[in-house]
Design a protein around this motif. Structure first.
Motif, PDB file in Angstrom:
ATOM      1  N   THR A  23       0.831  -1.203   0.000  1.00 23.52           N
ATOM      2  CA  THR A  23       0.000   0.000   0.000  1.00 23.52           C
ATOM      3  C   THR A  23       0.864   1.249   0.000  1.00 23.52           C
ATOM      4  O   THR A  23       0.614   2.202  -0.754  1.00 23.52           O
ATOM      5  N   VAL A  24       1.902   1.256   0.831  1.00 17.81           N
ATOM      6  CA  VAL A  24       2.806   2.409   0.914  1.00 17.81           C
ATOM      7  C   VAL A  24       3.491   2.646  -0.423  1.00 17.81           C
ATOM      8  O   VAL A  24       3.571   3.784  -0.912  1.00 17.81           O
ATOM      9  N   LEU A  25       3.982   1.567  -1.034  1.00 16.20           N
ATOM     10  CA  LEU A  25       4.691   1.707  -2.304  1.00 16.20           C
ATOM     11  C   LEU A  25       3.752   2.186  -3.413  1.00 16.20           C
ATOM     12  O   LEU A  25       4.136   3.043  -4.231  1.00 16.20           O
ATOM     13  N   ILE A  26       2.540   1.671  -3.456  1.00 16.22           N
ATOM     14  CA  ILE A  26       1.585   2.074  -4.487  1.00 16.22           C
ATOM     15  C   ILE A  26       1.251   3.561  -4.364  1.00 16.22           C
ATOM     16  O   ILE A  26       1.226   4.287  -5.369  1.00 16.22           O
ATOM     17  N   GLY A 117       6.903  -3.168  -7.702  1.00 11.36           N
ATOM     18  CA  GLY A 117       5.754  -3.828  -7.091  1.00 11.36           C
ATOM     19  C   GLY A 117       5.919  -5.332  -7.018  1.00 11.36           C
ATOM     20  O   GLY A 117       5.585  -5.961  -6.013  1.00 11.36           O
ATOM     21  N   LEU A 118       6.457  -5.914  -8.093  1.00 11.23           N
ATOM     22  CA  LEU A 118       6.662  -7.366  -8.128  1.00 11.23           C
ATOM     23  C   LEU A 118       7.700  -7.806  -7.099  1.00 11.23           C
ATOM     24  O   LEU A 118       7.483  -8.773  -6.353  1.00 11.23           O
ATOM     25  N   LEU A 119       8.817  -7.089  -7.055  1.00  7.16           N
ATOM     26  CA  LEU A 119       9.899  -7.461  -6.149  1.00  7.16           C
ATOM     27  C   LEU A 119       9.468  -7.367  -4.702  1.00  7.16           C
ATOM     28  O   LEU A 119       9.775  -8.255  -3.885  1.00  7.16           O
ATOM     29  N   SER A 165      -6.471   0.309  -7.690  1.00  4.34           N
ATOM     30  CA  SER A 165      -6.629   1.348  -8.715  1.00  4.34           C
ATOM     31  C   SER A 165      -7.396   2.542  -8.160  1.00  4.34           C
ATOM     32  O   SER A 165      -7.201   3.679  -8.611  1.00  4.34           O
ATOM     33  N   LEU A 166      -8.247   2.302  -7.159  1.00  6.29           N
ATOM     34  CA  LEU A 166      -8.953   3.400  -6.504  1.00  6.29           C
ATOM     35  C   LEU A 166      -7.967   4.305  -5.771  1.00  6.29           C
ATOM     36  O   LEU A 166      -8.136   5.528  -5.744  1.00  6.29           O
ATOM     37  N   TYR A 167      -6.924   3.712  -5.170  1.00  2.00           N
ATOM     38  CA  TYR A 167      -5.893   4.505  -4.521  1.00  2.00           C
ATOM     39  C   TYR A 167      -5.198   5.391  -5.551  1.00  2.00           C
ATOM     40  O   TYR A 167      -4.963   6.587  -5.317  1.00  2.00           O
ATOM     41  N   VAL A 168      -4.845   4.768  -6.680  1.00  2.00           N
ATOM     42  CA  VAL A 168      -4.151   5.502  -7.736  1.00  2.00           C
ATOM     43  C   VAL A 168      -5.028   6.642  -8.244  1.00  2.00           C
ATOM     44  O   VAL A 168      -4.568   7.764  -8.449  1.00  2.00           O
TER      45      VAL A 168
END
Length: 206
Positions: A23-26, A117-119, A165-168
């Motif tokens: 969540t933090v990274l996104i 995100g993957l890592l 996607s709502l966060y974005v």
């Protein structure tokens, strides 16, 4: 089957709503651009799907049973979190005294956002163990185990893509405010500090 799917989607929503490193990274990447945020989401959910498939084949049981393997992944995951946190704090320091307007934030390549995100997801042993314990609970009695778990893993990932996607979208809507140099720098400092703390906690766990 319908009631099982509804319960599964409800559980997936609660999981996604729980704050964590992803969540933090996104949110941090969404401050750069919607593109960076969405690609980070896709990378994270690729990791979710991978762990779901691994759990379907029973391979995460090996990780749970091997203390050495778990500790290695735990340390790797802690290093990844610390590196991301340090990079975020460094970025906040670099932008100090350099006013930014909307659209002037440095863009990362699409691959870098996706890879981040993957890592972050794949380096988290807790994600592997959780997938192993979570998915089997929603396999209906008599259903073929492997394809059902793979299908649930795919549904889990797709559901979280929609959720995050709502966060974005929200960060994008607030871009005019969040992109101001002082606000953006403070958010990066908070994000970097949280990632460092999460990395330290993961490293110190037994």
């Amino acid at each position: 089957m319908l009631s099982t799917l509804l319960a599964f989607l409800g559980a997936c929503t609660l999981i996604a709503a729980s704050p964590g490193p992803s969540t933090v990274l996104i949110i941090k990447e969404s401050l750069r651009s919607r593109r960076s945020g969405l690609l980070t989401v896709l990378g994270n959910e690729t990791g979710v799907f991978v762990w779901g498939v691994v759990a379907a084949f029973g391979l995460t049981a090996l990780l749970a049973a091997s203390e050495l393997a778990y500790d290695v992944m735990r340390i790797v995951g802690a290093i990844v979190l610390v590196v991301f946190g340090a990079q975020t704090l460094w970025q906040a320091r670099r932008t100090k005294g350099q006013p930014e307007t909307v659209g002037e934030a440095a863009e990362k390549s699409g691959w870098a956002s996706y890879r981040g995100g993957l890592l972050l997801n794949l380096a988290n042993p807790k994600a592997a163990i959780f997938a192993m314990s979570f998915l089997p609970q929603f396999v209906p009695a008599g259903a073929p185990h492997l394809p059902t778990m793979v299908g649930l893993a795919a549904l889990w990932a797709v559901h979280e893509i929609g959720y995050y996607s709502l966060y974005v979208w929200f960060v994008g809507r607030m871009k005019a405010v969040l992109s101001r140099a002082g606000v953006r720098r403070r958010l990066e400092q908070v994000s970097g500090g949280v990632l460092l703390l999460l990395g330290a906690r993961l490293a110190l766990e037994s």
